[in-house]
Write a protein that holds these residues in place. Structure first.
Motif, mmCIF file in Angstrom:
data_model
loop_
_atom_site.group_PDB
_atom_site.id
_atom_site.type_symbol
_atom_site.label_atom_id
_atom_site.label_comp_id
_atom_site.label_asym_id
_atom_site.label_seq_id
_atom_site.Cartn_x
_atom_site.Cartn_y
_atom_site.Cartn_z
ATOM 1 N N LEU A 63 0.848 -1.182 0.000
ATOM 2 C CA LEU A 63 0.000 0.000 0.000
ATOM 3 C C LEU A 63 0.891 1.242 0.000
ATOM 4 O O LEU A 63 1.732 1.415 0.884
ATOM 5 N N VAL A 64 0.705 2.090 -1.002
ATOM 6 C CA VAL A 64 1.529 3.286 -1.172
ATOM 7 C C VAL A 64 0.708 4.501 -0.783
ATOM 8 O O VAL A 64 -0.290 4.822 -1.433
ATOM 9 N N ALA A 65 1.116 5.165 0.284
ATOM 10 C CA ALA A 65 0.367 6.338 0.752
ATOM 11 C C ALA A 65 0.688 7.548 -0.107
ATOM 12 O O ALA A 65 1.799 7.676 -0.626
ATOM 13 N N PRO A 66 -0.264 8.457 -0.258
ATOM 14 C CA PRO A 66 0.035 9.715 -0.957
ATOM 15 C C PRO A 66 0.764 10.677 -0.039
ATOM 16 O O PRO A 66 0.686 10.569 1.181
ATOM 17 N N ALA A 71 -1.201 7.407 6.630
ATOM 18 C CA ALA A 71 -1.449 6.010 6.260
ATOM 19 C C ALA A 71 -2.759 5.498 6.825
ATOM 20 O O ALA A 71 -3.199 4.393 6.484
ATOM 21 N N LEU A 72 -3.413 6.287 7.669
ATOM 22 C CA LEU A 72 -4.750 5.941 8.170
ATOM 23 C C LEU A 72 -5.739 5.722 7.035
ATOM 24 O O LEU A 72 -6.778 5.093 7.225
ATOM 25 N N CYS A 73 -5.445 6.263 5.862
ATOM 26 C CA CYS A 73 -6.369 6.074 4.737
ATOM 27 C C CYS A 73 -6.585 4.595 4.448
ATOM 28 O O CYS A 73 -7.658 4.205 3.979
ATOM 29 N N TYR A 74 -5.575 3.766 4.729
ATOM 30 C CA TYR A 74 -5.698 2.336 4.470
ATOM 31 C C TYR A 74 -6.181 1.551 5.690
ATOM 32 O O TYR A 74 -6.559 0.384 5.549
ATOM 33 N N ASP A 75 -6.127 2.160 6.849
ATOM 34 C CA ASP A 75 -6.510 1.473 8.093
ATOM 35 C C ASP A 75 -7.353 2.433 8.926
ATOM 36 O O ASP A 75 -7.008 2.761 10.060
ATOM 37 N N LEU A 76 -8.480 2.859 8.357
ATOM 38 C CA LEU A 76 -9.275 3.936 8.942
ATOM 39 C C LEU A 76 -9.839 3.556 10.298
ATOM 40 O O LEU A 76 -9.693 4.282 11.282
ATOM 41 N N ARG A 77 -10.503 2.426 10.369
ATOM 42 C CA ARG A 77 -11.078 1.915 11.619
ATOM 43 C C ARG A 77 -11.419 0.455 11.409
ATOM 44 O O ARG A 77 -11.565 -0.008 10.266
ATOM 45 N N ARG A 78 -11.565 -0.268 12.492
ATOM 46 C CA ARG A 78 -11.961 -1.666 12.361
ATOM 47 C C ARG A 78 -13.349 -1.730 11.722
ATOM 48 O O ARG A 78 -14.259 -0.995 12.099
ATOM 49 N N GLY A 79 -13.482 -2.586 10.737
ATOM 50 C CA GLY A 79 -14.734 -2.702 10.001
ATOM 51 C C GLY A 79 -14.746 -1.887 8.728
ATOM 52 O O GLY A 79 -15.530 -2.162 7.824
ATOM 53 N N CYS A 80 -13.875 -0.874 8.628
ATOM 54 C CA CYS A 80 -13.716 -0.078 7.404
ATOM 55 C C CYS A 80 -12.228 0.149 7.160
ATOM 56 O O CYS A 80 -11.780 1.284 6.972
#
Length: 354
Positions: A63-66, A71-80
């Motif tokens: 996963l390449v962050a902008p 990097a939360l964009c890829y691991d926003l919250r559990r379930g999403c």
């Protein structure tokens, strides 16, 4: 919640409000466990801990962050969380993040990310995964960095490249940012260029504001949305998680700001499918790996037409594929609809690539 709430809605609303007051929120914001695999200038490569219930299978995903987005964009919250989804599928999952580009690094442009940061992260993920080729996935500018890297380094162990919400023709983006001083103003060693580089940055408060224009968390409607959906714990959790994400946005200082803003926005650097970087030109037609391009149906920061514009430039790719998925700019990656929209498309893509 209905205009006249049902008893069940009232009970849910009261429970959610109590949880908000006592615990400070309803979202499960625990990050997925990970370890640092490798470190370097502007680079940390992380490996996510495999799931005990899902055997590891398939080629790894990086996963390449902008730039400027956490990097939360890829691991926003559990379930999403796209990371959580990939790990639960048994997919070896890696992330490259950069940290903030400080004002003390005024001459750091986008070159190091294409020259070193992303290529080295691809190699590290491949090495750790036993030499397997890597599916490179980038959201927004991360997708563009992935495409440029694949075009510049066809020798890298790349299984595929996925660009999610990555516009390459910004003339088709209605939310073009206001004009700024010419790019030349940031170059050279004179007083004006040095002063501009020292102070110029997209102010942090403006970054989340721009993102919110295309997300469920609109500045004006958010309090109304919160009140109207007080019985919907999942939506409240999403609002809370997006709050945390936008609060963590960083600025683009120094030369990185000049290159990203002026070249990719007013400069529309990739409109013809190629851009100069240093002494060389990188052409997207040099990409030989399969490429997946995803556009959000309601994305105003990267509209469908602006994202789809890359397709004619992927003539060298073995299997270019384009799809429109539900969601806005952040939503297409990690919104609630991504669970049944974007993520299954990625699963199918990873499974079908040779």
């Amino acid at each position: 919640m209905d205009l006249i709430p049902t008893p069940g809605q009232v009970v849910s609303a009261v429970g959610n409000l109590a949880h908000q007051l006592v615990h400070g929120g309803v979202a499960d914001l625990r990050p997925m466990p990970r370890t640092v695999l490798e470190e370097g200038p502007h680079r940390e490569v992380h490996h996510y801990r495999p799931s005990a219930s899902a055997p590891q299978q398939g080629d790894p995903v990086l996963l390449v962050a902008p730039l400027a987005a956490p990097a939360l964009c890829y691991d926003l919250r559990r379930g999403c969380s796209l990371v959580e989804h990939l790990v639960e599928q048994g997919r070896p999952t890696y992330l490259v993040e950069y940290g903030a580009v400080a004002v003390r690094d005024p001459d750091v442009g986008i070159g190091p990310w294409v020259d070193d940061v992303v290529p080295r992260a691809i190699e590290a993920a491949s090495e750790h995964a036993g030499g397997r080729p890597v599916h490179v996935v980038g959201w927004s500018l991360g997708g563009i960095l992935g495409l440029l890297t694949a075009a510049d380094r066809p020798d890298l162990p790349i299984a595929s490249v996925s660009a999610l919400g990555s516009p390459t023709d910004v003339s088709l983006v209605p939310l073009m940012a206001p004009p700024q001083p010419p790019l030349g103003l940031t170059e050279g060693g004179g007083l004006i260029p040095r002063t501009y580089r020292a102070v110029s940055a997209v102010p942090v408060p403006l970054v989340p504001w721009v993102l919110q224009l295309s997300s469920v968390q609109r500045l004006v409607t958010r309090p109304l949305a919160f009140a109207a959906h007080l019985d919907d714990a999942d939506l409240l959790a999403q609002l809370e998680a997006v709050d945390r994400f936008t609060d963590a946005m960083t600025a683009y200082p120094g030369r990185s700001f000049g290159q990203v803003y002026h070249r990719f926005l007013p400069g529309n650097a990739l409109v013809d499918g190629a851009m100069a970087l240093g002494s060389r030109e990188i052409s997207l037609s040099a990409i030989t790996a399969p490429v997946l391009v995803l556009a959000g149906a309601t994305d105003t920061l990267a509209p469908v037409a602006a994202v789809r514009a890359v397709l004619p430039h992927l003539s060298g790719s073995r299997e270019p594929r384009f799809e429109i998925v539900p969601g806005g700019h952040l939503g297409l990656l990690t919104g609630r609809a991504a669970r049944t929209g974007t993520w299954p498309v990625l699963d199918d893509w990873f499974g079908s690539c040779p």
